[in-house]
Design a protein around this motif. Structure first.
Motif, PDB file in Angstrom:
ATOM      1  N   LEU A   1      10.687 -32.799 -33.934  1.00 16.79           N
ATOM      2  CA  LEU A   1      11.294 -33.405 -32.744  1.00 16.79           C
ATOM      3  C   LEU A   1      11.100 -32.540 -31.503  1.00 16.79           C
ATOM      4  O   LEU A   1      10.798 -33.046 -30.417  1.00 16.79           O
ATOM      5  CB  LEU A   1      12.780 -33.675 -32.983  1.00 16.79           C
ATOM      6  N   LEU A   2      11.264 -31.253 -31.644  1.00 16.00           N
ATOM      7  CA  LEU A   2      11.056 -30.346 -30.521  1.00 16.00           C
ATOM      8  C   LEU A   2       9.602 -30.374 -30.068  1.00 16.00           C
ATOM      9  O   LEU A   2       9.314 -30.383 -28.865  1.00 16.00           O
ATOM     10  CB  LEU A   2      11.475 -28.922 -30.889  1.00 16.00           C
ATOM     11  N   GLY A   3       8.668 -30.395 -31.011  1.00 15.28           N
ATOM     12  CA  GLY A   3       7.252 -30.470 -30.667  1.00 15.28           C
ATOM     13  C   GLY A   3       6.921 -31.757 -29.929  1.00 15.28           C
ATOM     14  O   GLY A   3       6.157 -31.754 -28.957  1.00 15.28           O
ATOM     15  N   ALA A   4       7.497 -32.880 -30.380  1.00 11.30           N
ATOM     16  CA  ALA A   4       7.270 -34.156 -29.712  1.00 11.30           C
ATOM     17  C   ALA A   4       7.852 -34.136 -28.299  1.00 11.30           C
ATOM     18  O   ALA A   4       7.228 -34.646 -27.358  1.00 11.30           O
ATOM     19  CB  ALA A   4       7.884 -35.297 -30.530  1.00 11.30           C
ATOM     20  N   TYR A   5       9.011 -33.559 -28.137  1.00  4.41           N
ATOM     21  CA  TYR A   5       9.664 -33.441 -26.822  1.00  4.41           C
ATOM     22  C   TYR A   5       8.790 -32.644 -25.859  1.00  4.41           C
ATOM     23  O   TYR A   5       8.539 -33.071 -24.727  1.00  4.41           O
ATOM     24  CB  TYR A   5      11.029 -32.769 -27.020  1.00  4.41           C
ATOM     25  N   VAL A   6       8.299 -31.504 -26.304  1.00  2.00           N
ATOM     26  CA  VAL A   6       7.458 -30.652 -25.460  1.00  2.00           C
ATOM     27  C   VAL A   6       6.140 -31.364 -25.144  1.00  2.00           C
ATOM     28  O   VAL A   6       5.666 -31.338 -24.006  1.00  2.00           O
ATOM     29  CB  VAL A   6       7.220 -29.284 -26.136  1.00  2.00           C
ATOM     30  N   ALA A   7       5.543 -32.008 -26.139  1.00  2.00           N
ATOM     31  CA  ALA A   7       4.274 -32.707 -25.915  1.00  2.00           C
ATOM     32  C   ALA A   7       4.448 -33.852 -24.922  1.00  2.00           C
ATOM     33  O   ALA A   7       3.586 -34.062 -24.059  1.00  2.00           O
ATOM     34  CB  ALA A   7       3.732 -33.229 -27.242  1.00  2.00           C
ATOM     35  N   PHE A   8       5.540 -34.586 -25.024  1.00  2.00           N
ATOM     36  CA  PHE A   8       5.794 -35.691 -24.101  1.00  2.00           C
ATOM     37  C   PHE A   8       5.892 -35.196 -22.662  1.00  2.00           C
ATOM     38  O   PHE A   8       5.245 -35.726 -21.757  1.00  2.00           O
ATOM     39  CB  PHE A   8       7.076 -36.436 -24.500  1.00  2.00           C
ATOM     40  N   PHE A   9       6.693 -34.160 -22.436  1.00  2.00           N
ATOM     41  CA  PHE A   9       6.846 -33.659 -21.072  1.00  2.00           C
ATOM     42  C   PHE A   9       5.583 -32.971 -20.574  1.00  2.00           C
ATOM     43  O   PHE A   9       5.276 -33.008 -19.380  1.00  2.00           O
ATOM     44  CB  PHE A   9       8.070 -32.753 -20.952  1.00  2.00           C
ATOM     45  N   ASP A  10       4.811 -32.374 -21.453  1.00  2.00           N
ATOM     46  CA  ASP A  10       3.525 -31.815 -21.067  1.00  2.00           C
ATOM     47  C   ASP A  10       2.604 -32.923 -20.581  1.00  2.00           C
ATOM     48  O   ASP A  10       1.936 -32.795 -19.556  1.00  2.00           O
ATOM     49  CB  ASP A  10       2.899 -31.069 -22.241  1.00  2.00           C
ATOM     50  N   TYR A  11       2.570 -34.020 -21.313  1.00  2.00           N
ATOM     51  CA  TYR A  11       1.733 -35.167 -20.929  1.00  2.00           C
ATOM     52  C   TYR A  11       2.183 -35.743 -19.586  1.00  2.00           C
ATOM     53  O   TYR A  11       1.364 -36.012 -18.713  1.00  2.00           O
ATOM     54  CB  TYR A  11       1.793 -36.235 -22.019  1.00  2.00           C
ATOM     55  N   VAL A  12       3.478 -35.930 -19.430  1.00  2.00           N
ATOM     56  CA  VAL A  12       4.011 -36.502 -18.185  1.00  2.00           C
ATOM     57  C   VAL A  12       3.712 -35.583 -17.002  1.00  2.00           C
ATOM     58  O   VAL A  12       3.246 -36.040 -15.949  1.00  2.00           O
ATOM     59  CB  VAL A  12       5.527 -36.777 -18.307  1.00  2.00           C
ATOM     60  N   LEU A  13       3.977 -34.304 -17.134  1.00  2.00           N
ATOM     61  CA  LEU A  13       3.729 -33.377 -16.027  1.00  2.00           C
ATOM     62  C   LEU A  13       2.248 -33.257 -15.712  1.00  2.00           C
ATOM     63  O   LEU A  13       1.867 -33.144 -14.536  1.00  2.00           O
ATOM     64  CB  LEU A  13       4.331 -32.009 -16.339  1.00  2.00           C
ATOM     65  N   ALA A  14       1.400 -33.289 -16.721  1.00  2.00           N
ATOM     66  CA  ALA A  14      -0.047 -33.245 -16.478  1.00  2.00           C
ATOM     67  C   ALA A  14      -0.484 -34.490 -15.714  1.00  2.00           C
ATOM     68  O   ALA A  14      -1.307 -34.406 -14.783  1.00  2.00           O
ATOM     69  CB  ALA A  14      -0.803 -33.135 -17.796  1.00  2.00           C
ATOM     70  N   ALA A  15       0.055 -35.654 -16.062  1.00  2.00           N
ATOM     71  CA  ALA A  15      -0.284 -36.888 -15.355  1.00  2.00           C
ATOM     72  C   ALA A  15       0.194 -36.828 -13.909  1.00  2.00           C
ATOM     73  O   ALA A  15      -0.536 -37.233 -12.988  1.00  2.00           O
ATOM     74  CB  ALA A  15       0.325 -38.091 -16.080  1.00  2.00           C
ATOM     75  N   VAL A  16       1.391 -36.315 -13.674  1.00  2.00           N
ATOM     76  CA  VAL A  16       1.924 -36.203 -12.307  1.00  2.00           C
ATOM     77  C   VAL A  16       1.069 -35.250 -11.482  1.00  2.00           C
ATOM     78  O   VAL A  16       0.715 -35.554 -10.330  1.00  2.00           O
ATOM     79  CB  VAL A  16       3.404 -35.746 -12.342  1.00  2.00           C
ATOM     80  N   VAL A  17       0.724 -34.117 -12.039  1.00  2.00           N
ATOM     81  CA  VAL A  17      -0.096 -33.142 -11.314  1.00  2.00           C
ATOM     82  C   VAL A  17      -1.473 -33.732 -11.014  1.00  2.00           C
ATOM     83  O   VAL A  17      -2.010 -33.568  -9.913  1.00  2.00           O
ATOM     84  CB  VAL A  17      -0.211 -31.819 -12.106  1.00  2.00           C
ATOM     85  N   ASN A  18      -2.060 -34.449 -11.971  1.00  2.00           N
ATOM     86  CA  ASN A  18      -3.361 -35.085 -11.724  1.00  2.00           C
ATOM     87  C   ASN A  18      -3.277 -36.118 -10.614  1.00  2.00           C
ATOM     88  O   ASN A  18      -4.174 -36.227  -9.778  1.00  2.00           O
ATOM     89  CB  ASN A  18      -3.912 -35.715 -13.002  1.00  2.00           C
ATOM     90  N   LYS A  19      -2.211 -36.904 -10.575  1.00  2.00           N
ATOM     91  CA  LYS A  19      -2.035 -37.904  -9.503  1.00  2.00           C
ATOM     92  C   LYS A  19      -1.900 -37.207  -8.148  1.00  2.00           C
ATOM     93  O   LYS A  19      -2.458 -37.680  -7.151  1.00  2.00           O
ATOM     94  CB  LYS A  19      -0.789 -38.771  -9.762  1.00  2.00           C
ATOM     95  N   ILE A  20      -1.156 -36.118  -8.104  1.00  2.00           N
ATOM     96  CA  ILE A  20      -1.001 -35.375  -6.855  1.00  2.00           C
ATOM     97  C   ILE A  20      -2.336 -34.820  -6.396  1.00  2.00           C
ATOM     98  O   ILE A  20      -2.677 -34.888  -5.200  1.00  2.00           O
ATOM     99  CB  ILE A  20       0.061 -34.258  -7.013  1.00  2.00           C
ATOM    100  N   ILE A  21      -3.121 -34.288  -7.326  1.00  2.00           N
ATOM    101  CA  ILE A  21      -4.441 -33.745  -6.972  1.00  2.00           C
ATOM    102  C   ILE A  21      -5.340 -34.842  -6.436  1.00  2.00           C
ATOM    103  O   ILE A  21      -6.053 -34.666  -5.450  1.00  2.00           O
ATOM    104  CB  ILE A  21      -5.060 -33.042  -8.197  1.00  2.00           C
ATOM    105  N   VAL A  22      -5.302 -36.018  -7.072  1.00  2.00           N
ATOM    106  CA  VAL A  22      -6.131 -37.149  -6.620  1.00  2.00           C
ATOM    107  C   VAL A  22      -5.688 -37.599  -5.228  1.00  2.00           C
ATOM    108  O   VAL A  22      -6.522 -37.893  -4.365  1.00  2.00           O
ATOM    109  CB  VAL A  22      -6.064 -38.321  -7.643  1.00  2.00           C
ATOM    110  N   LEU A  23      -4.391 -37.662  -4.999  1.00  2.00           N
ATOM    111  CA  LEU A  23      -3.883 -38.080  -3.692  1.00  2.00           C
ATOM    112  C   LEU A  23      -4.224 -37.091  -2.583  1.00  2.00           C
ATOM    113  O   LEU A  23      -4.462 -37.479  -1.433  1.00  2.00           O
ATOM    114  CB  LEU A  23      -2.374 -38.303  -3.745  1.00  2.00           C
ATOM    115  N   LEU A  24      -4.222 -35.815  -2.878  1.00  2.00           N
ATOM    116  CA  LEU A  24      -4.475 -34.786  -1.865  1.00  2.00           C
ATOM    117  C   LEU A  24      -5.959 -34.537  -1.626  1.00  2.00           C
ATOM    118  O   LEU A  24      -6.317 -33.917  -0.627  1.00  2.00           O
ATOM    119  CB  LEU A  24      -3.790 -33.470  -2.260  1.00  2.00           C
ATOM    120  N   SER A  25      -6.810 -35.001  -2.515  1.00  2.00           N
ATOM    121  CA  SER A  25      -8.239 -34.730  -2.312  1.00  2.00           C
ATOM    122  C   SER A  25      -8.981 -35.887  -1.701  1.00  2.00           C
ATOM    123  O   SER A  25      -8.536 -36.927  -1.402  1.00  2.00           O
ATOM    124  CB  SER A  25      -8.887 -34.378  -3.635  1.00  2.00           C
TER     125      SER A  25
END
Length: 82
Positions: free
Chosen positions: A58-82
């Motif tokens: 459960l802890l691994g799934a929790y960390v993986a989920f938030f890693d995926y979400v934060l990576a997607a948010v950071v990628n969207k920000i990079i796309v918007l700023l470039s």
């Protein structure tokens, strides 16, 4: 020189004796009844192990989920700023 070695050996055996005494006082996670054999003897130990394994998944799934979400948010920000 041999008295130092004898003193060291004596202290080591004394330490091992104290460790054995303390280990006899411990509460171990299995049945102390000699009539209980097989897997039933380790019921508490296996139950605790399952709780730990489930918690780790459960802890691994929790960390993986938030890693995926934060990576997607950071990628969207990079796309918007470039």
């Amino acid at each position: 020189m041999s008295t130092k070695k004898e003193g060291l050996v004596k202290r080591m055996f004394g330490y091992i004796s104290l460790v054995k005494t303390e280990l006899k006082k411990c509460s171990w996670p299995w049945e102390s009844d000699p009539k209980v054999t097989g897997f039933k003897k380790y019921r508490e130990l296996s139950g605790s192990t399952m709780v730990v394994l489930i918690a780790m998944v459960l802890l691994g799934a929790y960390v993986a989920f938030f890693d995926y979400v934060l990576a997607a948010v950071v990628n969207k920000i990079i796309v918007l700023l470039s």
